[in-house]
Motif scaffolding. Sequence first.
Motif, PDB file in Angstrom:
ATOM      1  N   ILE A  17       6.385  21.815  10.325  1.00 22.47           N
ATOM      2  CA  ILE A  17       6.484  20.227  11.481  1.00 22.47           C
ATOM      3  C   ILE A  17       5.761  19.594  11.386  1.00 22.47           C
ATOM      4  N   ILE A  18       4.567  19.831  12.068  1.00 24.19           N
ATOM      5  CA  ILE A  18       3.609  18.626  11.909  1.00 24.19           C
ATOM      6  C   ILE A  18       2.992  18.355  10.735  1.00 24.19           C
ATOM      7  N   CYS A  19       3.331  19.082   9.341  1.00 21.07           N
ATOM      8  CA  CYS A  19       3.154  18.705   8.315  1.00 21.07           C
ATOM      9  C   CYS A  19       3.407  17.411   8.057  1.00 21.07           C
ATOM     10  N   VAL A  20       5.672  17.483   7.937  1.00 23.14           N
ATOM     11  CA  VAL A  20       5.918  16.639   8.327  1.00 23.14           C
ATOM     12  C   VAL A  20       6.609  15.537   8.286  1.00 23.14           C
ATOM     13  N   LEU A  21       5.982  15.544   9.911  1.00 25.35           N
ATOM     14  CA  LEU A  21       5.768  14.178  10.703  1.00 25.35           C
ATOM     15  C   LEU A  21       4.448  13.444  10.090  1.00 25.35           C
ATOM     16  N   SER A  22       3.416  14.199  10.124  1.00 23.08           N
ATOM     17  CA  SER A  22       1.969  13.596   9.497  1.00 23.08           C
ATOM     18  C   SER A  22       2.536  12.541   8.763  1.00 23.08           C
ATOM     19  N   PHE A  23       3.234  13.322   7.186  1.00 25.37           N
ATOM     20  CA  PHE A  23       3.627  12.632   6.321  1.00 25.37           C
ATOM     21  C   PHE A  23       4.468  11.236   6.647  1.00 25.37           C
ATOM     22  N   TRP A  24       5.311  11.176   7.245  1.00 23.23           N
ATOM     23  CA  TRP A  24       6.270  10.698   8.213  1.00 23.23           C
ATOM     24  C   TRP A  24       5.760   9.167   8.870  1.00 23.23           C
ATOM     25  N   GLU A  25       4.277  10.343   9.237  1.00 29.89           N
ATOM     26  CA  GLU A  25       3.382   8.248   9.736  1.00 29.89           C
ATOM     27  C   GLU A  25       2.749   7.769   9.192  1.00 29.89           C
ATOM     28  N   TRP A  26       2.328   8.235   8.497  1.00 32.95           N
ATOM     29  CA  TRP A  26       1.305   8.346   7.017  1.00 32.95           C
ATOM     30  C   TRP A  26       2.276   6.792   6.716  1.00 32.95           C
ATOM     31  N   THR A  27       2.885   7.353   5.752  1.00 31.99           N
ATOM     32  CA  THR A  27       4.262   6.585   4.672  1.00 31.99           C
ATOM     33  C   THR A  27       4.650   5.090   6.066  1.00 31.99           C
ATOM     34  N   THR A  28       4.709   5.259   7.405  1.00 35.12           N
ATOM     35  CA  THR A  28       5.402   4.474   8.031  1.00 35.12           C
ATOM     36  C   THR A  28       3.865   3.194   8.414  1.00 35.12           C
ATOM     37  N   VAL A  29       2.533   3.985   8.361  1.00 37.87           N
ATOM     38  CA  VAL A  29       1.498   3.015   8.375  1.00 37.87           C
ATOM     39  C   VAL A  29       0.926   2.078   7.154  1.00 37.87           C
ATOM     40  N   MET A  30       1.586   3.028   5.721  1.00 39.75           N
ATOM     41  CA  MET A  30       1.602   2.360   4.799  1.00 39.75           C
ATOM     42  C   MET A  30       2.888   0.921   4.217  1.00 39.75           C
ATOM     43  N   LYS A  31       3.649   1.547   5.211  1.00 45.01           N
ATOM     44  CA  LYS A  31       5.060   0.598   4.441  1.00 45.01           C
ATOM     45  C   LYS A  31       4.683  -0.798   5.315  1.00 45.01           C
ATOM     46  N   LEU A  32       3.807  -0.800   6.795  1.00 45.86           N
ATOM     47  CA  LEU A  32       3.240  -1.746   7.496  1.00 45.86           C
ATOM     48  C   LEU A  32       2.583  -2.594   7.385  1.00 45.86           C
ATOM     49  N   ALA A  33       1.688  -1.614   6.574  1.00 45.91           N
ATOM     50  CA  ALA A  33       0.113  -2.623   5.593  1.00 45.91           C
ATOM     51  C   ALA A  33       0.730  -3.527   4.378  1.00 45.91           C
ATOM     52  N   SER A  34       2.000  -3.187   3.537  1.00 45.23           N
ATOM     53  CA  SER A  34       1.684  -3.635   2.710  1.00 45.23           C
ATOM     54  C   SER A  34       3.020  -4.115   3.070  1.00 45.23           C
ATOM     55  N   GLN A  35       3.302  -4.392   4.197  1.00 48.91           N
ATOM     56  CA  GLN A  35       4.267  -5.868   4.338  1.00 48.91           C
ATOM     57  C   GLN A  35       3.689  -6.783   4.997  1.00 48.91           C
ATOM     58  N   TYR A  36       3.284  -6.381   6.121  1.00 54.23           N
ATOM     59  CA  TYR A  36       2.457  -7.759   6.693  1.00 54.23           C
ATOM     60  C   TYR A  36       0.326  -8.256   6.345  1.00 54.23           C
ATOM     61  N   LEU A  37       0.034  -6.622   5.873  1.00 53.49           N
ATOM     62  CA  LEU A  37      -1.190  -7.315   5.004  1.00 53.49           C
ATOM     63  C   LEU A  37      -1.181  -7.560   3.718  1.00 53.49           C
ATOM     64  N   PHE A  38      -0.693  -6.885   2.238  1.00 56.92           N
ATOM     65  CA  PHE A  38      -0.378  -6.487   1.102  1.00 56.92           C
ATOM     66  C   PHE A  38       0.096  -7.772   0.524  1.00 56.92           C
ATOM     67  N   THR A  39       0.948  -8.006   1.146  1.00 56.25           N
ATOM     68  CA  THR A  39       2.721  -8.976   0.865  1.00 56.25           C
ATOM     69  C   THR A  39       1.661 -10.631   0.714  1.00 56.25           C
ATOM     70  N   LEU A  40       1.093 -11.173   2.457  1.00 53.04           N
ATOM     71  CA  LEU A  40       0.669 -11.612   2.057  1.00 53.04           C
ATOM     72  C   LEU A  40      -0.371 -12.333   1.423  1.00 53.04           C
ATOM     73  N   ARG A  41      -1.695 -11.330   1.609  1.00 55.26           N
ATOM     74  CA  ARG A  41      -2.829 -11.127   0.159  1.00 55.26           C
ATOM     75  C   ARG A  41      -1.947 -11.858  -0.430  1.00 55.26           C
ATOM     76  N   ALA A  42      -1.338 -11.080  -1.630  1.00 52.93           N
ATOM     77  CA  ALA A  42      -0.302 -11.753  -2.754  1.00 52.93           C
ATOM     78  C   ALA A  42      -0.239 -13.470  -2.986  1.00 52.93           C
ATOM     79  N   GLU A  43       0.902 -13.374  -1.578  1.00 56.86           N
ATOM     80  CA  GLU A  43       1.567 -14.780  -1.265  1.00 56.86           C
ATOM     81  C   GLU A  43      -0.097 -15.947  -1.459  1.00 56.86           C
ATOM     82  N   ALA A  44      -0.840 -15.552  -0.925  1.00 60.73           N
ATOM     83  CA  ALA A  44      -1.996 -16.120  -0.729  1.00 60.73           C
ATOM     84  C   ALA A  44      -2.338 -17.185  -1.691  1.00 60.73           C
ATOM     85  N   GLU A  45      -2.952 -15.592  -2.933  1.00 55.41           N
ATOM     86  CA  GLU A  45      -3.653 -15.859  -3.521  1.00 55.41           C
ATOM     87  C   GLU A  45      -2.878 -16.900  -5.034  1.00 55.41           C
ATOM     88  N   TYR A  46      -1.676 -16.686  -4.595  1.00 54.91           N
ATOM     89  CA  TYR A  46      -0.442 -17.886  -5.489  1.00 54.91           C
ATOM     90  C   TYR A  46      -0.508 -19.217  -5.573  1.00 54.91           C
TER      91      TYR A  46
END
Length: 173
Positions: free
Chosen positions: A144-173
């Motif tokens: 259960i702890i492993c599954v919850l941890s993985f779920w949290e990691w993927t949430t952080v990665m999705k948020l980073a992709s949404q708020y950080l990496f998408t903006l950086r890619a848009e700014a480069e163009y």
Amino acid sequence: EGLQAYGTLCALLANGCLRLYSSVSVPSKRSSSDEDTSKNVTLSKKLRKSLAFDGFFLCVVLSVLSGAYTTVVFTLLPLYSKMALGRGYDQQFLKFWAATAQIRETGFTAFLFSLVSFEVAFVLSLYLRTRGRRKRMLVTIATIICVLSFWEWTTVMKLASQYLFTLRAEAEY
């Protein structure tokens, strides 16, 4: 600067995995003379233990190898990047950084693979090393702890992709 953290963490994971591996004993093959003592152990129980050990061994190998890959990649990339920037090779650095984008992505994937493989190996080691009611409880809680941890990691990665990496890619163009 942040890339080295992946390498350091994977080196620690690889060490932890190797220590975990050395703490779990390899199931021995029983000879025909041991048949009387093995009557109480059902075939399905033997099969489950054998499959658990095989899965454990595979996860340890995958975690160590993917961790080693991540460690080397995320040690070399900052090393060469800092060397280029320190010598004033800004344009060459940008070319190098662009040329290694796929390697960084593969390194990050290997990092995640190492982390998940380690967690699965840990849960399987609990299964292999504990007995009775405690086994079921520990394996369930750890899973259960492993599954919850993985779920949290993927949430952080999705948020980073949404708020950080998408903006950086848009700014480069």
